[in-house]
Write a protein that holds these residues in place. Sequence first.
Motif, PDB file in Angstrom:
ATOM      1  N   ASP A  51     -93.001  32.908  64.815  1.00  0.00           N
ATOM      2  CA  ASP A  51     -94.314  32.299  64.946  1.00  0.00           C
ATOM      3  C   ASP A  51     -94.890  32.127  63.547  1.00  0.00           C
ATOM      4  OD1 ASP A  51     -94.280  32.265  67.800  1.00  0.00           O
ATOM      5  OD2 ASP A  51     -94.692  34.412  67.781  1.00  0.00           O
ATOM      6  N   GLN A  52     -96.187  31.773  63.500  1.00  0.00           N
ATOM      7  CA  GLN A  52     -96.804  31.567  62.199  1.00  0.00           C
ATOM      8  C   GLN A  52     -96.816  32.854  61.379  1.00  0.00           C
ATOM      9  OE1 GLN A  52    -100.401  29.359  62.542  1.00  0.00           O
ATOM     10  NE2 GLN A  52    -100.756  29.207  60.358  1.00  0.00           N
ATOM     11  N   VAL A  53     -96.929  33.971  62.072  1.00  0.00           N
ATOM     12  CA  VAL A  53     -96.814  35.274  61.418  1.00  0.00           C
ATOM     13  C   VAL A  53     -95.771  36.085  62.172  1.00  0.00           C
ATOM     14  CG1 VAL A  53     -99.142  35.357  60.478  1.00  0.00           C
ATOM     15  CG2 VAL A  53     -98.745  36.168  62.793  1.00  0.00           C
ATOM     16  N   GLY A  54     -95.158  37.031  61.495  1.00  0.00           N
ATOM     17  CA  GLY A  54     -94.090  37.794  62.120  1.00  0.00           C
ATOM     18  C   GLY A  54     -94.224  39.281  61.902  1.00  0.00           C
ATOM     19  N   GLY A  55     -93.251  40.006  62.434  1.00  0.00           N
ATOM     20  CA  GLY A  55     -93.278  41.461  62.355  1.00  0.00           C
ATOM     21  C   GLY A  55     -92.103  42.041  61.598  1.00  0.00           C
ATOM     22  N   ASP A  56     -91.478  41.257  60.713  1.00  0.00           N
ATOM     23  CA  ASP A  56     -90.377  41.763  59.883  1.00  0.00           C
ATOM     24  C   ASP A  56     -90.896  42.162  58.511  1.00  0.00           C
ATOM     25  OD1 ASP A  56     -88.712  41.198  61.962  1.00  0.00           O
ATOM     26  OD2 ASP A  56     -87.510  39.689  60.928  1.00  0.00           O
ATOM     27  N   TYR A  57     -90.133  43.027  57.857  1.00  0.00           N
ATOM     28  CA  TYR A  57     -90.483  43.444  56.494  1.00  0.00           C
ATOM     29  C   TYR A  57     -89.225  43.909  55.780  1.00  0.00           C
ATOM     30  CZ  TYR A  57     -91.901  46.816  52.895  1.00  0.00           C
ATOM     31  OH  TYR A  57     -92.016  47.530  51.734  1.00  0.00           O
ATOM     32  N   PHE A  58     -89.064  43.508  54.526  1.00  0.00           N
ATOM     33  CA  PHE A  58     -87.989  44.060  53.698  1.00  0.00           C
ATOM     34  C   PHE A  58     -88.490  44.148  52.259  1.00  0.00           C
ATOM     35  CE2 PHE A  58     -87.200  39.478  54.092  1.00  0.00           C
ATOM     36  CZ  PHE A  58     -87.157  39.080  52.763  1.00  0.00           C
ATOM     37  N   ASP A  59     -87.863  45.021  51.490  1.00  0.00           N
ATOM     38  CA  ASP A  59     -88.337  45.244  50.125  1.00  0.00           C
ATOM     39  C   ASP A  59     -87.271  45.990  49.328  1.00  0.00           C
ATOM     40  OD1 ASP A  59     -90.051  45.092  48.003  1.00  0.00           O
ATOM     41  OD2 ASP A  59     -91.629  46.335  48.884  1.00  0.00           O
ATOM     42  N   ILE A  60     -87.321  45.800  48.018  1.00  0.00           N
ATOM     43  CA  ILE A  60     -86.483  46.558  47.079  1.00  0.00           C
ATOM     44  C   ILE A  60     -87.406  47.108  45.999  1.00  0.00           C
ATOM     45  CG2 ILE A  60     -84.502  46.505  45.510  1.00  0.00           C
ATOM     46  CD1 ILE A  60     -83.519  44.041  46.934  1.00  0.00           C
ATOM     47  N   MET A  61     -87.256  48.391  45.677  1.00  0.00           N
ATOM     48  CA  MET A  61     -88.169  49.055  44.741  1.00  0.00           C
ATOM     49  C   MET A  61     -87.396  49.828  43.680  1.00  0.00           C
ATOM     50  SD  MET A  61     -90.483  50.451  47.867  1.00  0.00           S
ATOM     51  CE  MET A  61     -89.054  50.264  48.944  1.00  0.00           C
ATOM     52  N   GLN A  62     -87.872  49.777  42.471  1.00  0.00           N
ATOM     53  CA  GLN A  62     -87.316  50.612  41.397  1.00  0.00           C
ATOM     54  C   GLN A  62     -88.008  51.970  41.470  1.00  0.00           C
ATOM     55  OE1 GLN A  62     -85.030  49.193  38.621  1.00  0.00           O
ATOM     56  NE2 GLN A  62     -84.569  51.370  38.842  1.00  0.00           N
ATOM     57  N   LEU A  63     -87.271  52.996  41.911  1.00  0.00           N
ATOM     58  CA  LEU A  63     -87.859  54.320  42.072  1.00  0.00           C
ATOM     59  C   LEU A  63     -87.811  55.129  40.783  1.00  0.00           C
ATOM     60  CD1 LEU A  63     -86.297  55.197  45.558  1.00  0.00           C
ATOM     61  CD2 LEU A  63     -88.504  54.105  45.077  1.00  0.00           C
ATOM     62  N   SER A  64     -86.790  54.910  39.959  1.00  0.00           N
ATOM     63  CA  SER A  64     -86.657  55.565  38.654  1.00  0.00           C
ATOM     64  C   SER A  64     -85.615  54.761  37.872  1.00  0.00           C
ATOM     65  CB  SER A  64     -86.203  57.022  38.814  1.00  0.00           C
ATOM     66  OG  SER A  64     -84.880  57.089  39.315  1.00  0.00           O
ATOM     67  N   LYS A  65     -85.266  55.226  36.683  1.00  0.00           N
ATOM     68  CA  LYS A  65     -84.289  54.502  35.883  1.00  0.00           C
ATOM     69  C   LYS A  65     -82.937  54.426  36.581  1.00  0.00           C
ATOM     70  CE  LYS A  65     -86.260  55.317  31.291  1.00  0.00           C
ATOM     71  NZ  LYS A  65     -86.028  55.902  29.946  1.00  0.00           N
ATOM     72  N   ARG A  66     -82.621  55.444  37.349  1.00  0.00           N
ATOM     73  CA  ARG A  66     -81.312  55.460  37.990  1.00  0.00           C
ATOM     74  C   ARG A  66     -81.364  55.211  39.502  1.00  0.00           C
ATOM     75  NH1 ARG A  66     -79.085  61.572  37.483  1.00  0.00           N
ATOM     76  NH2 ARG A  66     -77.728  60.889  39.198  1.00  0.00           N
ATOM     77  N   MET A  67     -82.573  55.178  40.073  1.00  0.00           N
ATOM     78  CA  MET A  67     -82.706  55.069  41.525  1.00  0.00           C
ATOM     79  C   MET A  67     -83.344  53.739  41.938  1.00  0.00           C
ATOM     80  SD  MET A  67     -81.650  57.873  43.097  1.00  0.00           S
ATOM     81  CE  MET A  67     -81.377  59.643  42.799  1.00  0.00           C
ATOM     82  N   VAL A  68     -82.716  53.078  42.891  1.00  0.00           N
ATOM     83  CA  VAL A  68     -83.274  51.889  43.523  1.00  0.00           C
ATOM     84  C   VAL A  68     -83.421  52.171  45.015  1.00  0.00           C
ATOM     85  CG1 VAL A  68     -82.876  49.465  44.131  1.00  0.00           C
ATOM     86  CG2 VAL A  68     -82.289  50.288  41.846  1.00  0.00           C
ATOM     87  N   GLY A  69     -84.605  51.889  45.559  1.00  0.00           N
ATOM     88  CA  GLY A  69     -84.834  52.053  46.996  1.00  0.00           C
ATOM     89  C   GLY A  69     -84.940  50.701  47.667  1.00  0.00           C
ATOM     90  N   PHE A  70     -84.548  50.648  48.920  1.00  0.00           N
ATOM     91  CA  PHE A  70     -84.645  49.392  49.662  1.00  0.00           C
ATOM     92  C   PHE A  70     -84.810  49.701  51.141  1.00  0.00           C
ATOM     93  CE2 PHE A  70     -80.327  50.482  48.426  1.00  0.00           C
ATOM     94  CZ  PHE A  70     -79.701  50.649  49.653  1.00  0.00           C
ATOM     95  N   CYS A  71     -85.397  48.758  51.867  1.00  0.00           N
ATOM     96  CA  CYS A  71     -85.595  48.969  53.297  1.00  0.00           C
ATOM     97  C   CYS A  71     -85.738  47.621  53.993  1.00  0.00           C
ATOM     98  CB  CYS A  71     -86.826  49.835  53.567  1.00  0.00           C
ATOM     99  SG  CYS A  71     -88.380  49.061  53.077  1.00  0.00           S
ATOM    100  N   ILE A  72     -85.476  47.639  55.291  1.00  0.00           N
ATOM    101  CA  ILE A  72     -85.740  46.490  56.151  1.00  0.00           C
ATOM    102  C   ILE A  72     -86.236  47.046  57.469  1.00  0.00           C
ATOM    103  CG2 ILE A  72     -83.372  46.356  57.041  1.00  0.00           C
ATOM    104  CD1 ILE A  72     -83.760  43.255  57.014  1.00  0.00           C
ATOM    105  N   ALA A  73     -87.245  46.402  58.051  1.00  0.00           N
ATOM    106  CA  ALA A  73     -87.866  46.934  59.262  1.00  0.00           C
ATOM    107  C   ALA A  73     -88.269  45.799  60.193  1.00  0.00           C
ATOM    108  CB  ALA A  73     -89.085  47.779  58.895  1.00  0.00           C
ATOM    109  N   ASP A  74     -88.455  46.153  61.461  1.00  0.00           N
ATOM    110  CA  ASP A  74     -88.799  45.166  62.485  1.00  0.00           C
ATOM    111  C   ASP A  74     -89.724  45.828  63.506  1.00  0.00           C
ATOM    112  OD1 ASP A  74     -88.940  43.091  64.238  1.00  0.00           O
ATOM    113  OD2 ASP A  74     -86.830  43.077  64.788  1.00  0.00           O
ATOM    114  N   VAL A  75     -90.908  45.242  63.701  1.00  0.00           N
ATOM    115  CA  VAL A  75     -91.856  45.749  64.697  1.00  0.00           C
ATOM    116  C   VAL A  75     -91.523  45.144  66.053  1.00  0.00           C
ATOM    117  CG1 VAL A  75     -94.276  45.797  65.407  1.00  0.00           C
ATOM    118  CG2 VAL A  75     -93.690  46.045  63.018  1.00  0.00           C
ATOM    119  N   SER A  76     -91.626  45.949  67.092  1.00  0.00           N
ATOM    120  CA  SER A  76     -91.444  45.411  68.439  1.00  0.00           C
ATOM    121  C   SER A  76     -92.539  44.387  68.729  1.00  0.00           C
ATOM    122  CB  SER A  76     -91.498  46.536  69.478  1.00  0.00           C
ATOM    123  OG  SER A  76     -92.752  47.210  69.425  1.00  0.00           O
TER     124      SER A  76
END
Length: 435
Positions: A226-251
């Motif tokens: 639809d015009q708006v949705g319930g998905d989300y994804f992201d990549i984050m630099q947590l530290s010099k050696r750590m990268v975090g990432f996630c993907i999510a979906d709302v019912s």
Amino acid sequence: MLRHDPAAFWIVHSQNSETTQGKMANERNVVRLYKEKINLLLDVTQTINEDSTVEELMQEFEILLKEDLQVGKILVFTLADDTWKCILQCNVSDAQREAIDIERDLKKITAIQSLGMDETSSIRGFDAVIPLRHKYHIMGYVLIGDGILGDGVSPTLRNLKFIQALSNLIIVAIENKKMQTKLIKQESLRQELTLASRIQSGLIPPESMLLQTGHTRARSYYHPHDQVGGDYFDIMQLSKRMVGFCIADVSGKGVAAALLMSNFQAMVRALFTAKVSLKELVKELNRRVCQNTKGEKFITLFVGRYDNMTGHLTYVNAGHLPPLLYKRGHVMELVSGSIGLGMLDELPGIDEGDTRVRKGDLLVSYTDGLVEIEDTTGVGSNAEKLMSIMKKGMGIDRTMDEICALAEDTISKGKAFDDTSVMAIEFTRDRVLPF
């Protein structure tokens, strides 16, 4: 030779004169009545043009019928959202109004009808029923009665056509106001959706803004159902050696799902650090989701963290579709984790997955809009097509090009029935520390 009788002449002349004067008086009376009715119509038109409310229109209608046309009692029913509603009740008891069944007593009346003593007992006591039409559909009924004039002629019989004209004028105005209100609400909702879509677009990073590091490359694809949705994804630099990432979906879909996901995005950003364990992160996210949704919605989540020093990829899959990891010539599904967030106040158990990756390995995570499709048999699947693409081991660019083509083909054919999100991460360097 005939002789004229003067007396007879004056008698005939006087009679003719009286007849002429009577005709003229009647004509003046007819003109006066027409003028009065025209003035009444002008009064109603002015009230309509003043953008009066439905209540104000009904007040004007009641005054016109009672004071100008001597109608004694009035009931007006209108149809709104498939429900009949009484919008005017004058000199009619609640018991008499409640005894009237629209379907039983009035639906059969399609034209102006004078009521006799043999009418249904629930509408006995009214002189006439006037159906109100709008665009060839009956949208209401006016019941009128009482109010006998001095000459014994009921005003409901004398002015039926005029009352019908007044009634239809007002019912058209009411229907137009309903339509105007509906259009205003639709425009307001459209503007809200546009704003929500703009806000959500700011929460989901476009491919050009995805985090790229010396050890990872990322690409993405996003298409809300639809015009708006319930998905989300992201990549984050947590530290010099750590990268975090996630993907999510709302019912669910739409504004409610988008609002929950925007709140969830803020929670992930606040809680996901290099030091927090993924199990504790998922537990806290579950607690907050339960607090916010009260069990009405849930969120599936895949969250991972990559350590470029050791090559470790740790993750928790909370009820999400398993991401696919192309690793040394074969494809594995990342399934370790728990049930979705918000399903239970306390997650019964959380397994943290752990694997090592090296240069050339490719992780693809996605939401169900990519693989679950509508077809002639019901719900189909693109899962096998996605797996065959992954098995080719073509690298991030060619792999994402084919996945995007698969998504676009599904959407163009109208087979997608949910938001579609894809996030791919390619690991571009080997670990720095030995195993």
